[in-house]
Design a protein around this motif. Structure first.
Motif, PDB file in Angstrom:
ATOM      1  N   LEU A 137     -36.755 -20.846 141.350  1.00 26.85           N
ATOM      2  CA  LEU A 137     -36.922 -22.234 140.935  1.00 26.85           C
ATOM      3  C   LEU A 137     -35.573 -22.844 140.571  1.00 26.85           C
ATOM      4  CD1 LEU A 137     -38.927 -24.534 140.301  1.00 26.85           C
ATOM      5  CD2 LEU A 137     -39.067 -23.621 137.986  1.00 26.85           C
ATOM      6  N   HIS A 138     -34.768 -22.113 139.837  1.00 22.44           N
ATOM      7  CA  HIS A 138     -33.446 -22.606 139.447  1.00 22.44           C
ATOM      8  C   HIS A 138     -32.546 -22.766 140.670  1.00 22.44           C
ATOM      9  CE1 HIS A 138     -33.526 -21.896 134.890  1.00 22.44           C
ATOM     10  NE2 HIS A 138     -34.756 -21.936 135.335  1.00 22.44           N
ATOM     11  N   ALA A 139     -32.650 -21.832 141.618  1.00 22.68           N
ATOM     12  CA  ALA A 139     -31.822 -21.897 142.821  1.00 22.68           C
ATOM     13  C   ALA A 139     -32.200 -23.092 143.700  1.00 22.68           C
ATOM     14  CB  ALA A 139     -31.947 -20.604 143.615  1.00 22.68           C
ATOM     15  N   ALA A 140     -33.468 -23.506 143.650  1.00 21.45           N
ATOM     16  CA  ALA A 140     -33.912 -24.638 144.466  1.00 21.45           C
ATOM     17  C   ALA A 140     -33.154 -25.901 144.073  1.00 21.45           C
ATOM     18  CB  ALA A 140     -35.420 -24.844 144.331  1.00 21.45           C
ATOM     19  N   GLY A 141     -32.913 -26.085 142.788  1.00 18.57           N
ATOM     20  CA  GLY A 141     -32.135 -27.235 142.328  1.00 18.57           C
ATOM     21  C   GLY A 141     -32.889 -28.550 142.306  1.00 18.57           C
ATOM     22  N   ILE A 142     -34.011 -28.632 142.977  1.00 17.64           N
ATOM     23  CA  ILE A 142     -34.848 -29.837 142.989  1.00 17.64           C
ATOM     24  C   ILE A 142     -36.293 -29.403 142.784  1.00 17.64           C
ATOM     25  CG2 ILE A 142     -33.285 -31.140 144.499  1.00 17.64           C
ATOM     26  CD1 ILE A 142     -35.173 -30.502 146.822  1.00 17.64           C
ATOM     27  N   PRO A 143     -37.178 -30.326 142.383  1.00 15.62           N
ATOM     28  CA  PRO A 143     -38.578 -29.927 142.216  1.00 15.62           C
ATOM     29  C   PRO A 143     -39.132 -29.287 143.495  1.00 15.62           C
ATOM     30  CG  PRO A 143     -38.221 -32.067 141.229  1.00 15.62           C
ATOM     31  CD  PRO A 143     -36.953 -31.712 141.970  1.00 15.62           C
ATOM     32  N   ALA A 144     -39.836 -28.179 143.308  1.00 12.52           N
ATOM     33  CA  ALA A 144     -40.380 -27.439 144.447  1.00 12.52           C
ATOM     34  C   ALA A 144     -41.852 -27.135 144.216  1.00 12.52           C
ATOM     35  CB  ALA A 144     -39.599 -26.143 144.650  1.00 12.52           C
ATOM     36  N   ALA A 145     -42.611 -27.112 145.294  1.00 12.12           N
ATOM     37  CA  ALA A 145     -44.030 -26.768 145.234  1.00 12.12           C
ATOM     38  C   ALA A 145     -44.172 -25.251 145.225  1.00 12.12           C
ATOM     39  CB  ALA A 145     -44.760 -27.357 146.435  1.00 12.12           C
ATOM     40  N   PRO A 146     -45.242 -24.738 144.610  1.00 11.51           N
ATOM     41  CA  PRO A 146     -45.458 -23.294 144.589  1.00 11.51           C
ATOM     42  C   PRO A 146     -45.466 -22.677 145.990  1.00 11.51           C
ATOM     43  CG  PRO A 146     -46.939 -24.356 143.050  1.00 11.51           C
ATOM     44  CD  PRO A 146     -46.246 -25.451 143.814  1.00 11.51           C
ATOM     45  N   ALA A 147     -46.035 -23.381 146.965  1.00 10.61           N
ATOM     46  CA  ALA A 147     -46.076 -22.854 148.335  1.00 10.61           C
ATOM     47  C   ALA A 147     -44.669 -22.684 148.895  1.00 10.61           C
ATOM     48  CB  ALA A 147     -46.900 -23.775 149.228  1.00 10.61           C
ATOM     49  N   GLU A 148     -43.766 -23.621 148.576  1.00  9.96           N
ATOM     50  CA  GLU A 148     -42.375 -23.517 149.036  1.00  9.96           C
ATOM     51  C   GLU A 148     -41.700 -22.290 148.429  1.00  9.96           C
ATOM     52  OE1 GLU A 148     -41.136 -28.205 149.524  1.00  9.96           O
ATOM     53  OE2 GLU A 148     -41.081 -27.305 147.532  1.00  9.96           O
ATOM     54  N   LEU A 149     -41.907 -22.111 147.125  1.00  8.50           N
ATOM     55  CA  LEU A 149     -41.283 -20.971 146.453  1.00  8.50           C
ATOM     56  C   LEU A 149     -41.884 -19.652 146.930  1.00  8.50           C
ATOM     57  CD1 LEU A 149     -40.962 -22.377 142.835  1.00  8.50           C
ATOM     58  CD2 LEU A 149     -39.142 -22.069 144.508  1.00  8.50           C
ATOM     59  N   SER A 150     -43.187 -19.621 147.170  1.00 12.68           N
ATOM     60  CA  SER A 150     -43.823 -18.370 147.589  1.00 12.68           C
ATOM     61  C   SER A 150     -43.314 -17.922 148.951  1.00 12.68           C
ATOM     62  CB  SER A 150     -45.345 -18.503 147.599  1.00 12.68           C
ATOM     63  OG  SER A 150     -45.772 -19.384 148.623  1.00 12.68           O
ATOM     64  N   GLN A 151     -42.860 -18.860 149.787  1.00 11.27           N
ATOM     65  CA  GLN A 151     -42.349 -18.508 151.114  1.00 11.27           C
ATOM     66  C   GLN A 151     -41.004 -17.785 151.046  1.00 11.27           C
ATOM     67  OE1 GLN A 151     -42.375 -22.090 153.413  1.00 11.27           O
ATOM     68  NE2 GLN A 151     -44.597 -22.067 153.633  1.00 11.27           N
ATOM     69  N   GLN A 152     -40.372 -17.789 149.892  1.00 13.93           N
ATOM     70  CA  GLN A 152     -39.105 -17.078 149.740  1.00 13.93           C
ATOM     71  C   GLN A 152     -39.314 -15.581 149.530  1.00 13.93           C
ATOM     72  OE1 GLN A 152     -36.413 -18.812 146.918  1.00 13.93           O
ATOM     73  NE2 GLN A 152     -37.059 -20.892 147.415  1.00 13.93           N
ATOM     74  N   PHE A 153     -40.578 -15.188 149.290  1.00 11.00           N
ATOM     75  CA  PHE A 153     -40.895 -13.797 148.993  1.00 11.00           C
ATOM     76  C   PHE A 153     -41.856 -13.230 150.037  1.00 11.00           C
ATOM     77  CE2 PHE A 153     -40.116 -16.004 144.992  1.00 11.00           C
ATOM     78  CZ  PHE A 153     -39.146 -15.198 144.425  1.00 11.00           C
ATOM     79  N   ALA A 154     -41.668 -11.966 150.355  1.00 11.72           N
ATOM     80  CA  ALA A 154     -42.601 -11.284 151.244  1.00 11.72           C
ATOM     81  C   ALA A 154     -43.878 -10.988 150.467  1.00 11.72           C
ATOM     82  CB  ALA A 154     -41.975  -9.988 151.760  1.00 11.72           C
ATOM     83  N   ARG A 155     -45.003 -11.366 150.988  1.00 15.17           N
ATOM     84  CA  ARG A 155     -46.336 -11.092 150.441  1.00 15.17           C
ATOM     85  C   ARG A 155     -46.666 -11.813 149.136  1.00 15.17           C
ATOM     86  NH1 ARG A 155     -44.417  -5.952 151.557  1.00 15.17           N
ATOM     87  NH2 ARG A 155     -44.435  -5.484 149.361  1.00 15.17           N
ATOM     88  N   ALA A 156     -45.948 -12.857 148.772  1.00 10.96           N
ATOM     89  CA  ALA A 156     -46.273 -13.617 147.558  1.00 10.96           C
ATOM     90  C   ALA A 156     -47.304 -14.676 147.914  1.00 10.96           C
ATOM     91  CB  ALA A 156     -45.033 -14.271 146.988  1.00 10.96           C
ATOM     92  N   LYS A 157     -48.313 -14.804 147.100  1.00 16.16           N
ATOM     93  CA  LYS A 157     -49.353 -15.809 147.319  1.00 16.16           C
ATOM     94  C   LYS A 157     -49.030 -17.050 146.494  1.00 16.16           C
ATOM     95  CE  LYS A 157     -52.835 -12.340 148.182  1.00 16.16           C
ATOM     96  NZ  LYS A 157     -54.019 -11.663 147.670  1.00 16.16           N
ATOM     97  N   PRO A 158     -49.231 -18.234 147.074  1.00 14.86           N
ATOM     98  CA  PRO A 158     -48.960 -19.470 146.319  1.00 14.86           C
ATOM     99  C   PRO A 158     -49.720 -19.538 144.995  1.00 14.86           C
ATOM    100  CG  PRO A 158     -49.282 -19.978 148.638  1.00 14.86           C
ATOM    101  CD  PRO A 158     -49.615 -18.524 148.461  1.00 14.86           C
ATOM    102  N   GLU A 159     -50.941 -18.983 144.960  1.00  8.96           N
ATOM    103  CA  GLU A 159     -51.725 -19.017 143.716  1.00  8.96           C
ATOM    104  C   GLU A 159     -51.031 -18.214 142.620  1.00  8.96           C
ATOM    105  OE1 GLU A 159     -53.658 -17.162 146.564  1.00  8.96           O
ATOM    106  OE2 GLU A 159     -53.235 -19.157 147.327  1.00  8.96           O
ATOM    107  N   SER A 160     -50.459 -17.068 142.987  1.00 11.03           N
ATOM    108  CA  SER A 160     -49.748 -16.240 142.007  1.00 11.03           C
ATOM    109  C   SER A 160     -48.502 -16.952 141.509  1.00 11.03           C
ATOM    110  CB  SER A 160     -49.346 -14.902 142.629  1.00 11.03           C
ATOM    111  OG  SER A 160     -50.484 -14.190 143.033  1.00 11.03           O
ATOM    112  N   VAL A 161     -47.785 -17.586 142.432  1.00 10.17           N
ATOM    113  CA  VAL A 161     -46.570 -18.320 142.061  1.00 10.17           C
ATOM    114  C   VAL A 161     -46.942 -19.501 141.163  1.00 10.17           C
ATOM    115  CG1 VAL A 161     -44.633 -19.676 142.942  1.00 10.17           C
ATOM    116  CG2 VAL A 161     -45.287 -17.541 144.082  1.00 10.17           C
ATOM    117  N   THR A 162     -48.041 -20.187 141.473  1.00  5.45           N
ATOM    118  CA  THR A 162     -48.503 -21.307 140.649  1.00  5.45           C
ATOM    119  C   THR A 162     -48.776 -20.850 139.226  1.00  5.45           C
ATOM    120  OG1 THR A 162     -49.493 -22.396 142.563  1.00  5.45           O
ATOM    121  CG2 THR A 162     -50.277 -23.096 140.391  1.00  5.45           C
TER     122      THR A 162
END
Length: 183
Positions: A137-162
């Motif tokens: 989230l800090h590396a993104a530098g701008i507001p990011a959606a959970p789905a965007e952040l979850s795509q940075q990880f292998a096997r991460a689900k957007p619900e878990s990131v949320t």
């Protein structure tokens, strides 16, 4: 109530204690407490290795010093122009700080079409996941959606990131902007 054991490196947690540790975000909470302690010591200009007795002695001495100053009419204001009522009408807006731009804000964001092999592994423990999501989230530098952040990880689900992002908001470590989050 059972007897709780210290969680220092010399003690191994049972499986049940490990689950409680992870679900309770104990590592995150401990880090927040350590960060707060360090900030308080720095604010007072004190060494970080003081004992509780030494801290108490210093606080009592500081309190006595401030009481003596107040008797002489000396008051240490955090924001004198605001607290003394002498604030000018035109200065009702707080000045912005001139801070250097963070390197994280200049880093390009990861594309949704990047090779999945370049994704970071999704950590196994909850405390590690919280730390990884906060870092992303800090590396993104701008507001990011959970789905965007979850795509940075292998096997991460957007619900878990949320859920992790919501927890970070509750802890004051992130902010929510509609469906997006920022630091």
């Amino acid at each position: 109530h059972g007897v709780t054991r210290p969680t220092s490196p010399g003690f191994a947690l049972t499986a049940k204690e490990k689950i409680i540790h992870d679900l309770g975000l104990v590592s995150v909470l401990k880090q927040l407490h350590d960060d707060l302690d360090a900030a308080v010591f720095a604010a007072y200009g004190w060494p970080a290795n003081l004992t509780d007795a030494e801290i108490l002695e210093r606080l009592v001495a500081l309190n006595a010093e401030r009481a003596a100053e107040e008797k002489r009419g000396v008051i240490h204001w955090l924001r004198p122009e605001y607290q003394t009522g002498k604030r000018k009408a035109e200065s009702g807006k707080q000045k912005e700080m001139n801070l250097p731009e963070s390197p994280a804000k200049t880093r390009p964001r990861q594309s949704k079409t990047e090779n999945p092999k370049s994704k970071m592994p999704w950590p196994k423990t909850l405390s590690e996941r919280v730390q990884a999501v906060e870092t992303a989230l800090h590396a993104a530098g701008i507001p990011a959606a959970p789905a965007e952040l979850s795509q940075q990880f292998a096997r991460a689900k957007p619900e878990s990131v949320t859920e992790i992002l919501e927890t970070l908001v509750t802890l004051g470590r992130a902010r929510k902007h509609g469906e997006k989050f920022s630091r």
